[in-house]
Design a protein around this motif. Structure first.
Motif, PDB file in Angstrom:
ATOM      1  N   TYR A  88     -60.743 -22.010 -91.296  1.00  0.00           N
ATOM      2  CA  TYR A  88     -59.974 -23.245 -91.320  1.00  0.00           C
ATOM      3  C   TYR A  88     -60.903 -24.375 -90.864  1.00  0.00           C
ATOM      4  N   PRO A  89     -61.734 -24.880 -91.788  1.00  0.00           N
ATOM      5  CA  PRO A  89     -62.737 -25.885 -91.411  1.00  0.00           C
ATOM      6  C   PRO A  89     -62.150 -27.119 -90.741  1.00  0.00           C
ATOM      7  N   HIS A  90     -60.955 -27.561 -91.162  1.00  0.00           N
ATOM      8  CA  HIS A  90     -60.364 -28.767 -90.573  1.00  0.00           C
ATOM      9  C   HIS A  90     -59.977 -28.568 -89.109  1.00  0.00           C
ATOM     10  N   LEU A  91     -59.862 -27.293 -88.681  1.00  0.00           N
ATOM     11  CA  LEU A  91     -59.573 -26.973 -87.281  1.00  0.00           C
ATOM     12  C   LEU A  91     -60.810 -26.472 -86.548  1.00  0.00           C
ATOM     13  N   GLU A  92     -61.947 -26.423 -87.257  1.00  0.00           N
ATOM     14  CA  GLU A  92     -63.179 -25.834 -86.721  1.00  0.00           C
ATOM     15  C   GLU A  92     -62.921 -24.420 -86.224  1.00  0.00           C
ATOM     16  N   LEU A  93     -62.116 -23.673 -86.978  1.00  0.00           N
ATOM     17  CA  LEU A  93     -61.677 -22.336 -86.577  1.00  0.00           C
ATOM     18  C   LEU A  93     -62.080 -21.310 -87.621  1.00  0.00           C
ATOM     19  N   ARG A 105     -64.152 -18.024 -83.451  1.00  0.00           N
ATOM     20  CA  ARG A 105     -65.019 -19.185 -83.219  1.00  0.00           C
ATOM     21  C   ARG A 105     -64.199 -20.449 -83.423  1.00  0.00           C
ATOM     22  N   GLN A 106     -64.310 -21.382 -82.471  1.00  0.00           N
ATOM     23  CA  GLN A 106     -63.613 -22.652 -82.616  1.00  0.00           C
ATOM     24  C   GLN A 106     -64.277 -23.730 -81.765  1.00  0.00           C
ATOM     25  N   SER A 107     -64.583 -24.834 -82.415  1.00  0.00           N
ATOM     26  CA  SER A 107     -65.096 -26.034 -81.725  1.00  0.00           C
ATOM     27  C   SER A 107     -66.261 -25.734 -80.800  1.00  0.00           C
ATOM     28  N   ILE A 121     -52.639 -24.779 -83.098  1.00  0.00           N
ATOM     29  CA  ILE A 121     -53.901 -24.820 -83.826  1.00  0.00           C
ATOM     30  C   ILE A 121     -55.106 -24.464 -82.969  1.00  0.00           C
ATOM     31  N   SER A 122     -54.875 -24.157 -81.687  1.00  0.00           N
ATOM     32  CA  SER A 122     -55.995 -23.787 -80.812  1.00  0.00           C
ATOM     33  C   SER A 122     -55.913 -22.315 -80.431  1.00  0.00           C
ATOM     34  N   MET A 123     -56.978 -21.560 -80.743  1.00  0.00           N
ATOM     35  CA  MET A 123     -57.048 -20.148 -80.363  1.00  0.00           C
ATOM     36  C   MET A 123     -58.047 -19.912 -79.240  1.00  0.00           C
ATOM     37  N   ILE A 124     -58.650 -20.995 -78.748  1.00  0.00           N
ATOM     38  CA  ILE A 124     -59.490 -20.939 -77.550  1.00  0.00           C
ATOM     39  C   ILE A 124     -59.091 -22.120 -76.679  1.00  0.00           C
ATOM     40  N   GLN A 125     -58.512 -21.825 -75.504  1.00  0.00           N
ATOM     41  CA  GLN A 125     -58.078 -22.885 -74.618  1.00  0.00           C
ATOM     42  C   GLN A 125     -59.049 -23.040 -73.447  1.00  0.00           C
ATOM     43  N   ARG A 126     -58.732 -23.992 -72.619  1.00  0.00           N
ATOM     44  CA  ARG A 126     -59.607 -24.313 -71.491  1.00  0.00           C
ATOM     45  C   ARG A 126     -59.948 -23.075 -70.657  1.00  0.00           C
ATOM     46  N   ASP A 127     -58.967 -22.219 -70.448  1.00  0.00           N
ATOM     47  CA  ASP A 127     -59.216 -21.067 -69.580  1.00  0.00           C
ATOM     48  C   ASP A 127     -58.817 -19.745 -70.226  1.00  0.00           C
ATOM     49  N   HIS A 128     -58.601 -19.741 -71.531  1.00  0.00           N
ATOM     50  CA  HIS A 128     -58.283 -18.505 -72.240  1.00  0.00           C
ATOM     51  C   HIS A 128     -59.105 -18.446 -73.536  1.00  0.00           C
ATOM     52  N   PRO A 129     -60.043 -17.492 -73.601  1.00  0.00           N
ATOM     53  CA  PRO A 129     -60.429 -16.627 -72.484  1.00  0.00           C
ATOM     54  C   PRO A 129     -61.284 -17.378 -71.475  1.00  0.00           C
ATOM     55  N   ARG A 130     -61.516 -16.735 -70.357  1.00  0.00           N
ATOM     56  CA  ARG A 130     -62.352 -17.338 -69.328  1.00  0.00           C
ATOM     57  C   ARG A 130     -63.746 -17.613 -69.885  1.00  0.00           C
ATOM     58  N   GLU A 131     -64.383 -18.628 -69.320  1.00  0.00           N
ATOM     59  CA  GLU A 131     -65.738 -18.975 -69.764  1.00  0.00           C
ATOM     60  C   GLU A 131     -66.681 -17.781 -69.639  1.00  0.00           C
ATOM     61  N   SER A 132     -66.506 -16.995 -68.587  1.00  0.00           N
ATOM     62  CA  SER A 132     -67.397 -15.859 -68.361  1.00  0.00           C
ATOM     63  C   SER A 132     -67.177 -14.730 -69.357  1.00  0.00           C
ATOM     64  N   ASN A 133     -66.072 -14.788 -70.121  1.00  0.00           N
ATOM     65  CA  ASN A 133     -65.815 -13.760 -71.133  1.00  0.00           C
ATOM     66  C   ASN A 133     -66.246 -14.191 -72.530  1.00  0.00           C
ATOM     67  N   ARG A 134     -66.749 -15.412 -72.646  1.00  0.00           N
ATOM     68  CA  ARG A 134     -67.124 -15.929 -73.959  1.00  0.00           C
ATOM     69  C   ARG A 134     -68.574 -15.596 -74.293  1.00  0.00           C
TER      70      ARG A 134
END
Length: 306
Positions: free
Chosen positions: A3-8, A20-22, A50-63
């Motif tokens: 979904y290029p318009h969502l960078e997803l 992968r997103q943003s 439209i967001s499958m990666i949020q600020r804390d989900h998953p945690r930064e350390s899991n990315r």
């Protein structure tokens, strides 16, 4: 699924689904892009989640690139919102097609007003079980509340912004993201961030960081403020339980590795320091101070066998 318009972009890889997103990415462990999963993803996106990666989900350390990933797919209106619902391993009994999702308890009243069955998840009352067949109706009922109830607040928005670590996850993310300037300089090679013990189906613990040096395996346990208490498992005993777990012993035996432990916290009380010094296992304890992208570690205790 792209979904290029969502960078997803979602793609299958041997160990799961790569999300992968943003500019961010993580591995959704154990998942496959089956027709049923694709249906749920499309339904969520069409509803405005439209967001499958949020600020804390998953945690930064899991990315990626160093994180071990997560075992769920999560959906929110934007990266700054709390997740609305999640698709996790409980959604697929015995690896069959998903039969249910978990909604945030925030939307309980809206779902019940719409006549949707949403019993609380027995292990986590903050999550509500919604059948996949009711998902479309549930999304319609919850949508008017997203902007009012869903914006993230609190610690998740503050991580990385201060000259100190606000919680354990802040410390964890700082170490993993700046490995070359933190623990790598102590001769440690990163093996895994959040190493599961017992596997996905029978979790028996999660090692914060598993590393290796010339002597063998190194188990790193992180705490924001580490105290020795009699009300539960103390940090030193938790670390020893991980060091002596059969999964880790088997891994170490493959190369004849020794196993030692490192305990890192912003603050560590004197009782815990004494417990570390008295331990019969090789453990070293450090207090951590944030210094830009570096991590200053001051040794505060060491067992005789370390």
């Amino acid at each position: 699924m792209s979904y290029p318009h969502l960078e997803l972009e979602l793609s299958e890889v041997p160990d799961g689904v790569l999300v992968r997103q943003s500019g961010s990415a993580y591995l959704a462990r154990g998942w496959r892009l089956t027709p049923e999963v694709k249906y749920i993803v499309r339904l969520a996106l069409e509803a405005g989640l439209i967001s499958m990666i949020q600020r804390d989900h998953p945690r930064e350390s899991n990315r990626l690139p160093n994180g071990a990933g997560a075992d769920y797919l999560t959906f929110a209106p934007s990266e700054h919102h709390r997740w609305v619902f999640v698709l996790d391993m409980d959604s697929c009994p015995r690896r069959r097609a998903p039969t249910k999702v978990k909604f945030s308890k925030t939307y309980k009243h809206a779902l019940r007003r719409a006549g949707i069955a949403c019993p609380p998840e027995w292990r986590s009352p903050q999550e509500l079980i919604v059948a996949v067949e009711d998902l479309s109706m549930a999304l319609s009922a919850a949508a008017p509340l997203w902007d009012r109830l869903g914006h993230r607040q609190g610690k998740a928005m503050e991580r990385g912004l201060h000259d100190h670590f606000i919680d354990e996850e802040d410390l964890h993310a700082h170490i993993v993201q700046n490995w070359e300037r933190t623990l790598r300089c102590k001769g440690l090679e990163l093996i895994a961030s959040r190493f599961l013990l017992g596997g996905l189906a029978h979790r028996q613990g999660e090692i914060d960081i598993l590393a290796r040096d010339k002597a063998g395996l190194v188990v790193v346990e992180l705490k924001n403020r580490a105290v020795w208490n009699t009300g539960g498992e103390t940090p030193d005993r938790q670390l020893i339980r991980y060091m002596t777990h059969p999964d880790l012993l088997e891994l170490a035996s493959q190369k004849g590795d020794a196993i030692r432990g490192i305990l890192i916290a912003q603050e560590m009380d004197h009782k815990l320091r004494r417990a570390v010094r008295a331990s019969t296992h090789p453990i070293v304890a450090f207090e951590a101070t944030k210094a830009s992208e570096k991590l200053v570690l001051a040794e505060v205790a060491r067992s005789d066998s370390a």
